[in-house]
Write a protein that holds these residues in place. Structure first.
Motif, PDB file in Angstrom:
ATOM      1  N   TRP A 219      19.158  -1.204  -0.791  1.00 26.09           N
ATOM      2  CA  TRP A 219      19.837  -2.451  -0.136  1.00 26.09           C
ATOM      3  C   TRP A 219      19.615  -2.238   1.228  1.00 26.09           C
ATOM      4  O   TRP A 219      19.374  -0.996   1.783  1.00 26.09           O
ATOM      5  CB  TRP A 219      21.141  -2.584  -0.544  1.00 26.09           C
TER       6      TRP A 219
ATOM      7  N   PRO B  39      31.915  -8.732  -6.812  1.00 23.67           N
ATOM      8  CA  PRO B  39      30.705  -9.277  -7.445  1.00 23.67           C
ATOM      9  C   PRO B  39      31.036 -10.499  -8.218  1.00 23.67           C
ATOM     10  O   PRO B  39      32.156 -10.753  -8.868  1.00 23.67           O
ATOM     11  CB  PRO B  39      30.268  -8.110  -8.312  1.00 23.67           C
TER      12      PRO B  39
ATOM     13  N   SER C 294      29.521 -12.932   5.418  1.00 22.19           N
ATOM     14  CA  SER C 294      30.494 -13.311   4.396  1.00 22.19           C
ATOM     15  C   SER C 294      31.645 -13.955   4.912  1.00 22.19           C
ATOM     16  O   SER C 294      32.575 -14.539   4.203  1.00 22.19           O
ATOM     17  CB  SER C 294      30.658 -12.331   3.398  1.00 22.19           C
TER      18      SER C 294
ATOM     19  N   ASP D 265      19.698 -11.978  -2.356  1.00 24.44           N
ATOM     20  CA  ASP D 265      20.573 -12.047  -1.211  1.00 24.44           C
ATOM     21  C   ASP D 265      21.971 -11.811  -1.692  1.00 24.44           C
ATOM     22  O   ASP D 265      22.270 -11.582  -2.772  1.00 24.44           O
ATOM     23  CB  ASP D 265      20.871 -13.604  -0.621  1.00 24.44           C
ATOM     24  N   LYS D 266      23.223 -11.336  -0.628  1.00 23.33           N
ATOM     25  CA  LYS D 266      24.155 -10.823  -0.990  1.00 23.33           C
ATOM     26  C   LYS D 266      25.198 -11.872  -1.252  1.00 23.33           C
ATOM     27  O   LYS D 266      26.061 -12.254  -2.274  1.00 23.33           O
ATOM     28  CB  LYS D 266      24.678  -9.790  -0.343  1.00 23.33           C
ATOM     29  N   THR D 267      25.814 -12.433   0.139  1.00 22.65           N
ATOM     30  CA  THR D 267      26.721 -13.359   0.057  1.00 22.65           C
ATOM     31  C   THR D 267      26.598 -14.487  -0.472  1.00 22.65           C
ATOM     32  O   THR D 267      25.589 -15.270  -0.311  1.00 22.65           O
ATOM     33  CB  THR D 267      27.044 -13.606   1.779  1.00 22.65           C
TER      34      THR D 267
ATOM     35  N   VAL E 126      27.801  -4.568   2.625  1.00 20.11           N
ATOM     36  CA  VAL E 126      26.634  -4.629   1.712  1.00 20.11           C
ATOM     37  C   VAL E 126      26.623  -3.405   0.955  1.00 20.11           C
ATOM     38  O   VAL E 126      26.233  -3.521  -0.369  1.00 20.11           O
ATOM     39  CB  VAL E 126      25.367  -4.667   2.650  1.00 20.11           C
TER      40      VAL E 126
ATOM     41  N   LEU F  90      25.491 -12.682  -5.148  1.00 23.62           N
ATOM     42  CA  LEU F  90      25.748 -11.494  -5.913  1.00 23.62           C
ATOM     43  C   LEU F  90      27.348 -11.194  -5.717  1.00 23.62           C
ATOM     44  O   LEU F  90      28.184 -10.806  -6.558  1.00 23.62           O
ATOM     45  CB  LEU F  90      25.185 -10.366  -5.635  1.00 23.62           C
TER      46      LEU F  90
ATOM     47  N   ILE G 295      18.842  -5.577  -2.700  1.00 28.51           N
ATOM     48  CA  ILE G 295      19.580  -6.523  -1.842  1.00 28.51           C
ATOM     49  C   ILE G 295      18.928  -6.542  -0.476  1.00 28.51           C
ATOM     50  O   ILE G 295      18.627  -5.414   0.144  1.00 28.51           O
ATOM     51  CB  ILE G 295      21.052  -6.099  -1.890  1.00 28.51           C
TER      52      ILE G 295
ATOM     53  N   SER H 298      20.328  -8.586   2.809  1.00 31.28           N
ATOM     54  CA  SER H 298      21.350  -9.408   3.304  1.00 31.28           C
ATOM     55  C   SER H 298      21.725  -9.168   4.828  1.00 31.28           C
ATOM     56  O   SER H 298      21.481  -8.457   5.424  1.00 31.28           O
ATOM     57  CB  SER H 298      22.852  -8.806   2.558  1.00 31.28           C
TER      58      SER H 298
ATOM     59  N   LEU I 179      29.186  -3.589  -1.861  1.00 30.42           N
ATOM     60  CA  LEU I 179      28.977  -4.240  -3.381  1.00 30.42           C
ATOM     61  C   LEU I 179      27.843  -3.825  -3.919  1.00 30.42           C
ATOM     62  O   LEU I 179      27.580  -3.764  -5.333  1.00 30.42           O
ATOM     63  CB  LEU I 179      28.653  -5.831  -2.835  1.00 30.42           C
ATOM     64  N   ALA I 180      26.957  -3.102  -3.119  1.00 28.01           N
ATOM     65  CA  ALA I 180      25.629  -2.653  -3.826  1.00 28.01           C
ATOM     66  C   ALA I 180      26.110  -1.483  -4.803  1.00 28.01           C
ATOM     67  O   ALA I 180      25.692  -1.324  -5.930  1.00 28.01           O
ATOM     68  CB  ALA I 180      24.873  -1.981  -2.757  1.00 28.01           C
TER      69      ALA I 180
END
Length: 742
Positions: A600, A559, A300, A441-443, A588, A446, A579, A581, A591-592
């Motif tokens: 995750w 988020p 990120s 995916d995260k970056t 991670v 989400l 997730i 990522s 955010l989770a």
């Protein structure tokens, strides 16, 4: 060679030129100046005046220009040089080999549809005269003439427009499987042949209007679905847009020369300017460099690379320039391997759905009933065997399967497109209704980088607002993601002051002058001018002047505004989110926790994500994969159904079944709701088909339903299921858009 002459290199020409069957060449150019109407008009006129140019097409919204010309009279480098002379720099874009095939396929489908439509309208007009003649308003000779006209008009419809059904049936027979093409082809062929035979002998019923209507409706559904799928695939099927086509290679004499990126060889030394894309995998020879690898690794934040570290093609250099020693280029780069992995995963994907099995069983029963009817009447009254068998085949023709699903999908695709969801594969809706797990995916998917008010900590002589404005005066001069987060946060409070002499220091931060006051923004050691800083400030961005620190800024990943609502809606539908990522574990996990996701995994490479997907499949889960980066492409291609954000890379979008064009996750919940509704409507069509067949087939088999009445029944049944299918995706169904996008 200079940048213009480089476009005459054979390697570059092979990448960007698309040869045409007429001997001419076609190229797509990226021209940012097309956003200005006057310059676009001047550029178009200048290009049309060049020798050999046949056609110029401008797409202002996409900033693209397509040119078709005679390569014997004009070269690509001359074309690019002419654009540059007009102060409209043009960047040739790599052509996709699949573009020509997709265009030809869509063009062929449109031609068949137009022929079917024209023939159907004529045949319906002739049929009207025949129907009037049935009550003796028209003499027998005139009725016979219009039967012949209907016959002649139906010939091109059956021979040309309906050809895909016959070729599909032949392929099903070669593969020894029963599909929808086989009964459709049999029905069309037998109804046409029976009508043609009755026309030739001058007696009996003809059903040219029924067969023409049936073929036309099927072709309409096929064309709409094909067009939607091709529009979704317009991003291309490879990672060619992320990799540059040109590179600045340093020769033995120390001078720079512009060469094709494909011409780079191991050991070559390349110069990469700030803001450019790394053209090949290699080793950094400069002291340090900060790069944006988010679309390749999932990180990120920009990463700092030092001398001797490996750099990957497709990374964007934020601080430069740098020197790079090439190790791998072309198809050997990491980016190219990711694209190849995605292509293999998609090619290996095979969906043997319950729908396919149901259709095969239904078709087998129809053919068995037709054969039994024929055999029975051959024993009882051979003269009636053909009419009875034809009546059974027509009355039991799987119209519900042939029309319900395409009509429902077409309606759903249109509705979803209005809400910013482009479905590139019509069958994806059926699979979406069956998924029970969503792999995110995260970056960029989400979460997004953001500076919260609590992240601004004044340290000396300034309020929060003043400190943020001072930092933003420097930050707005940089394209660094953290700087953009600062600038975006400050812009909501009003106009920003202007800083002079802003300079980016590689791997450290920004410095500049504001009203005679020298400011520094970046790492603590850079901002303070020494390596020591308080522990609580070492992970923050510091703003400082000659007297010391002014403020600390902590940019966090938050988020997306509709992520929680989307996840809640999916959970309500029975879809469990997880997730995978490429980012660091602590980010991670943070955010989770915010989104309530317990499952995750961090530091996931493309291979790791694909392995995670295989684990879920091994446990019996049906998986929806959602991502936006090139590193997500393999898992998007291999998932049961996949979705990509509109702001994602071309490679990710090329592998996705659904594109969220407005970059809103809320489209996932709406698509899932519409998919469930489509599934219910298709099930209703099947139930109707079962009831209809149970009631009508016995009468047809025993000779109580003549073929003409079977044709009417087939048409009415088709009309009923189509009208029912048009309910799919209505705006009053599914999750409210405003709630999901809040």
């Amino acid at each position: 060679m200079n940048a213009h002459a480089a476009w005459g290199h054979p390697l570059l020409l092979a990448q960007v030129l698309r040869p045409r069957r007429d001997g001419r060449s076609e190229v797509a150019l990226r021209v940012d100046a097309l956003g200005e109407p006057r310059r676009a008009l001047a550029l178009e006129q200048a290009i049309r005046a060049l020798p050999g140019v046949q056609r110029v097409a401008i797409l202002p919204a996409a900033r693209r220009l397509r040119v078709v010309w005679d390569p014997q009279r004009l070269t690509l480098d001359a074309l690019v040089e002419r654009c540059a002379a007009l102060r409209c720099p043009a960047q040739p874009l790599p052509h996709d080999d699949a573009d020509g095939a997709r265009a030809a396929e869509l063009h062929d489908a449109l031609k068949r549809l137009l022929v079917a439509g024209m023939c159907m309208m004529q045949v319906m007009a002739y049929a009207l005269v025949i129907y009037i003649g049935a009550v003796d308003f028209v003499d027998f000779t005139t009725r016979g003439l219009f039967r012949w006209l209907g016959f002649l008009t139906t010939i091109p419809l059956v021979a040309y427009s309906a050809r895909p059904f016959f070729t599909g049936a032949a392929q099903e027979l070669r593969e020894r499987r029963l599909g929808i093409h086989l009964p459709v082809a049999l029905a069309v062929a037998l109804v046409f042949l029976a009508s043609a035979y009755n026309t030739l002998r001058g007696s009996g019923e003809v059903y040219f209007d029924s067969v023409s209507m049936f073929v036309f409706l099927l072709l309409v559904a096929r064309y709409v679905e094909l067009r939607a799928r091709h529009r979704g695939n317009a991003q291309g099927d490879a990672a060619i847009d992320a990799a540059p086509l040109l590179a600045q290679r340093r020769g033995a004499d120390g001078m720079l020369e512009t060469v094709p990126a494909l011409a780079l060889r191991s050991g070559d030394r390349v110069h990469v300017a700030e803001g450019d894309t790394v053209p090949a995998d290699g080793v950094l020879e400069s002291a340090s460099a900060r790069l944006d690898e988010a679309l390749l690794t999932g990180e990120s934040r920009p990463v700092l690379r030092r001398c001797g570290d490996a750099l990957v093609a497709g990374s964007v250099l934020l601080d430069g320039p740098i020197a790079l020693r090439v190790e791998r280029s072309g198809t050997d780069t990491t980016l190219a391997r990711i694209g190849a992995l995605a292509a293999r995963a998609r090619a290996a994907r095979n969906f043997a759905t319950a729908s396919d099995r149901d259709i095969a069983r239904f078709v087998a029963r129809v053919l068995l009933l037709t054969a039994l009817t024929t055999a029975g009447w051959l024993l009882v009254d051979p003269a009636r065997a053909f009419d009875a068998a034809l009546a059974v085949l027509v009355v039991a023709c799987p119209c519900a399967f042939a029309l319900t699903a395409p009509a429902a999908f077409t309606r759903a695709l249109t509705t979803l497109a209005r809400h910013g969801v482009l479905v590139t594969d019509g069958a994806a809706l059926d699979r979406l209704a069956r998924v029970d797990t969503a792999l995110f995916d995260k970056t960029g998917t989400l979460g997004v980088p953001r500076l919260e008010p609590a992240g601004v900590e004044p340290l000396r002589g300034a309020s929060r607002e003043e400190a943020l404005a001072l930092a933003a005066a420097l930050a707005r001069e940089s394209s660094h993601p953290l700087a953009r987060a600062l600038a975006d946060a400050a812009s909501r409070s009003g106009p920003l002051p202007h800083a002079d002499h802003v300079e980016a220091v590689a791997g450290a931060g920004l410095r500049g002058t504001l009203a005679g006051r020298e400011l520094r923004l970046g790492r603590a050691d850079f901002a303070l001018g020494h390596a020591l800083a308080p522990d609580r400030q070492r992970d923050a961005l510091l703003l400082a002047d000659a007297e010391g620190a002014i403020a600390a800024f902590r940019v966090t990943e938050r988020p997306r505004h509709d992520a929680q609502a989307t996840l809640d809606a999916l959970r309500t539908e029975g879809v469990a989110p997880c997730i995978a990522s490429g980012d660091a574990p602590e980010r991670v996990a943070a955010l989770a926790n915010m989104l309530g996701i317990s499952d995750w995994r961090a530091r996931q490479s493309p291979d790791d994500k694909l392995a995670r997907l295989h684990e879920l499949h091994a446990l019996g889960h049906r998986v929806l994969a959602v991502g936006d980066g090139s590193n997500d492409a393999p898992v998007l291609a291999a998932a049961d159904v996949s979705a990509a954000l509109g702001g994602g890379t071309g490679l990710a979008q090329a592998q996705a079944d659904l594109l969220l064009l407005d970059d809103r996750l809320g489209g996932l919940a709406r698509a899932r709701s519409v998919a469930n509704e489509v599934r219910q409507i298709v099930a209703q069509g099947r139930r109707w088909s079962l009831v209809y067949n149970l009631c009508a087939v016995p009468f047809a088999a025993f000779g109580f339903v003549p073929p003409w009445l079977a044709g009417i029944g087939m048409s009415l049944s088709s009309l009923a299921v189509v009208l029912n299918a048009l309910r799919a995706g209505r705006d009053d169904h599914g999750a409210p858009r405003q709630e999901l996008h809040a």
